[in-house]
Design an enzyme around this catalytic site. Structure first.
Site, PDB file in Angstrom:
ATOM      1  N   SER A  82       0.831  -1.185   0.000  1.00  0.00           N
ATOM      2  CA  SER A  82       0.000   0.000   0.000  1.00  0.00           C
ATOM      3  C   SER A  82       0.881   1.255   0.000  1.00  0.00           C
ATOM      4  O   SER A  82       1.589   1.510  -0.974  1.00  0.00           O
ATOM      5  CB  SER A  82      -0.949  -0.040   1.206  1.00  0.00           C
TER       6      SER A  82
ATOM      7  N   HIS B 138      -8.469  -4.558  -1.206  1.00  0.00           N
ATOM      8  CA  HIS B 138      -7.148  -4.039  -0.855  1.00  0.00           C
ATOM      9  C   HIS B 138      -6.313  -5.076  -0.119  1.00  0.00           C
ATOM     10  O   HIS B 138      -5.079  -5.031  -0.164  1.00  0.00           O
ATOM     11  CB  HIS B 138      -7.298  -2.780  -0.001  1.00  0.00           C
TER      12      HIS B 138
END
Length: 705
Positions: A561, A676
């Site tokens: 991320s 995610h």
């Protein structure tokens, strides 16, 4: 994988000369941002196939995948509490037979005795089969103090967006005619048993630029949502707006929160009639808990209180009744961490406040008790030099449930009462022989003289430099604490274990940008100071080389991320030092990140690339803009999900396209589900761990040269 021999194929769809790419018009790969585009997915399928063809053929792959799956599906894992609900406890259980999970409930008495008697409430796998949906569990919000009605969030495929349905714990069924909301990035919470706080996608004007709710409404049971009454709103440029409530003894305190930026909040009390009264908390303070009629927050800037000036990182309290009465409540200090400490977690039980503190990145649990002469602090007796995490606290009575683990010690769940000794409720079994390895904490010196801690795991009696994997994050106040090697932070399970079992070294680096030492540690890597986090990472790698623990070219940089910005930047800046990078669900193109999905919400962290002054410093380290066509760049492995609706898959896709155009070696694995977090089940997590191990062995392993 696309290697240098694939240059000819790359020329068929990309120019050989890549522009500076300071504008969208300069980007020849912007078409890869079309998430479900036919051309884009065809390219993804090609890269996936090329990568799997090479890495699944490695001899270690099938063994690693099978071992990873065995570890992840181990039925001896701890059934951690999702929530302590009065005299009951809930848990989401996943194993080989239930990959999406069983949401279940047991009595707290049987749970604390180590023999919980579970009753299944929702079988997520069966629900998905019955409804023809790939449901991924997103949690349950149950209304205290009875906890009979819950708001269940289910995501199709693992996206951040989910559907919300009301569930009756007593009957074990969804409520006919109950509260339901269609798929959206909604903010939903209980106002009372017949009313909800709701912020959701209502069409044009209802969402912020970041894609989150801008409006907060009260929705009454049995009415159409179109009649819901608006009580608060944010601005288009805000991050989001939401409502929530906290039960404090017999009092339910209700709040609305407007977030103008990622790091600022404007919180107001909500009266029974829906009107609001602003709280006096500084906008950059973090709301932590409510206890005994006090709202407790962590400071991120200095504040004048009744006891003098409190510094960033301290816990401070205000009287909520004074706010309701219209007076100006004087804040007072509850707890002050030392210079080596940072408050990471805060939770309230019936009469106590529980604080998880990092002290030089080692976890401690502290109990805070209010009294006539102030608050008293007591360190709780738990194993030292460990990572401590608060799982939950009891709403009735004063018990904290915490896990304790280290890199070589599997997690143990403790019930820590206010009175008496901590009791071990459950422990995970050892998955490897820890006596073969050593762990030590070391400190590197960064470019500006800052001491940067890191943890090093390697085989005992290791001779000579070892191939080394360094993982870090360096952003958003998120501290990276050492966990058992089967669950290190890759979203791919036991990669850390597999790497050290193969005779290599693993490092967890506590670089600036995280919360390891409180607000200052984060602020030292914000916006124009971002280079500090990259310098810290380089310092750790250089320290390992100087200590003859590894050698240049045999170091892999790993991040997820925000960590994608990190590993992309360090690879560009020091290709001499790193031989590989692992980039998961990554941010890479910082010129366009604020235009992609939730990217606009992070401009307080990185800067706004559409502002000339901000782009001037961001341009220096944005990974995508600084990729070069040299032959000796680190070989990258990008892993991500097509359905990631937080960090756009276009980031990794466009970076891969550049590698391909330059004829550079890279690896790519884009999973079609998972959001995610990438993996939606253990099968995918195990596969990814095995792919990454094969990749590391191939690129920086002992025989890589």
């Amino acid at each position: 994988m696309v290697a240098r021999w694939a240059l000819a194929a790359a020329l068929a769809f990309a120019p050989t000369t890549i522009a500076a790419q300071d504008t969208d018009a300069d980007d020849p790969y912007i078409w890869l941002e079309e998430i479900q585009g036919e051309r884009a997915l065809a390219k993804v399928d090609q890269w996936n196939a090329d990568t799997e063809a090479v890495l699944t053929d490695q001899p270690e792959y099938p063994l690693a995948k099978a071992w990873a799956k065995q570890i992840l599906d181990d039925t001896r894992q701890i059934a951690l509490p999702d929530a302590i609900q009065g005299d009951m406890v809930t848990n989401l259980w996943r194993d080989a037979d239930n990959p999406r999970g069983l949401w279940r409930i047991a009595s707290l008495e049987s749970y604390m005795a180590g023999a919980p008697e579970w009753r299944v409430l929702i079988d997520v796998d069966k629900l998905g089969e019955d409804e023809g949906q790939s449901w991924v569990w997103h949690g349950a919000n149950c209304l205290a103090p009875d906890y009979a009605r819950c708001l269940i969030a289910l995501s199709p495929g693992g996206t951040d967006a989910d559907v919300v349905r009301e569930f009756d714990v007593t009957t074990g069924r969804f409520v006919d005619g109950g509260f339901t909301l269609p798929e959206a990035k909604s903010n939903v919470a209980w106002f009372d048993e017949d009313t909800l706080f709701v912020g959701t996608d209502e069409g044009e004007g209802s969402l912020t630029d970041s894609g989150y709710p801008r409006l907060v409404k009260l929705w009454d049971r049995g009415t159409d949502f179109s009649t819901a009454r608006q009580i608060a709103e944010g601005e288009q440029a805000d991050i989001s707006a939401s409502g929530f409530s906290v039960l404090d003894g017999d009092t339910r305190w209700r709040f609305v929160n407007r977030s103008p930026s990622f790091w600022t909040n404007q919180i107001s009390l909500v009266k029974a009639d829906g009107s609001t009264v602003p709280l006096p908390l500084p906008e950059d303070a973090e709301f932590e808990a409510v206890l005994n009629g006090l709202v407790i927050a962590k400071l991120n800037s200095a504040l004048e209180t009744t006891g003098g000036t409190e510094q960033p990182g301290a816990l401070v309290a205000w009287s909520l009744q004074s706010v309701l009465d219209g007076s100006d409540p004087a804040p007072f200090a509850v707890f002050r961490p030392s210079d080596t400490q940072a408050i990471e977690e805060v939770a309230a039980s019936e009469t106590k406040l529980w604080v998880k503190v990092l002290d030089d990145v080692s976890g401690k649990l502290i109990e805070l008790s209010p009294g006539q002469s102030g608050w008293t602090a007591r360190d709780m007796e738990l194993p030292a030099n460990s990572t401590v995490q608060i799982a939950d606290t009891s709403g009735t009575g004063d018990t904290a449930f915490v896990t304790v683990e280290s890199m070589l010690t599997p997690p143990t769940l403790y019930a820590v009462p206010s009175e008496g000794e901590a009791v071990a409720i459950a422990s995970e079994p050892a998955q490897f022989d820890a006596s073969k390895f050593t762990v030590e904490q070391k400190f590197a010196t960064s470019k500006d003289g800052t001491k940067v801690p890191y943890y090093l795991v390697r085989p005992k009696d290791a001779q000579g430099p070892l191939p080394t994997l360094i993982h870090a994050y360096g952003g958003f106040r998120a501290a990276q604490t050492p966990k058992y090697l089967t669950a290190e932070p890759y979203r791919s399970g036991p990669l850390g274990l597999f790497w050290v079992e193969s005779g290599n070294a693993y490092v967890l680096a506590n670089i600036r940008g995280g919360g390891e030492y409180g607000p200052r540690w984060h602020e030292d890597a914000l916006r124009e100071k971002r280079q500090n986090s990259f310098d810290d990472f380089h310092a750790v790698a250089d320290d390992l080389v100087a200590s003859r623990l590894t050698t240049p070219g045999h170091i892999a940089a790993s991040g997820r991320s925000n960590g994608g910005v990190l590993v992309g930047a360090v690879a560009n800046q020091r290709p001499d030092l790193y031989g590989a990078i692992i980039s998961g669900s990554p941010l890479i193109d910082m010129r366009r990140y604020n235009k992609l999905l939730a990217g606009a919400s992070w401009m307080a962290e990185y800067g706004n690339p559409d502002v000339r002054e901000d782009w001037a410093f961001m341009r220096e380290w944005s990974p995508y803009q600084n990729m070069s066509d040299g032959p000796d760049v680190p070989a990258a492995f990008y892993y991500l999900s097509t359905l990631d609706d937080r960090v756009h898959p276009g980031h990794a896709r466009k970076a891969a396209a550049k590698h391909e155009a330059y004829g550079q070696t890279f690896y790519y694995h884009e999973y079609r589900e998972g959001g995610h977090s990438v993996g939606s089940d253990h099968e995918e997590d195990a596969k990814r761990a095995a792919l990454l191990l094969s990749y590391l062995n191939r690129e920086i392993g002992k025989d890589a040269d």
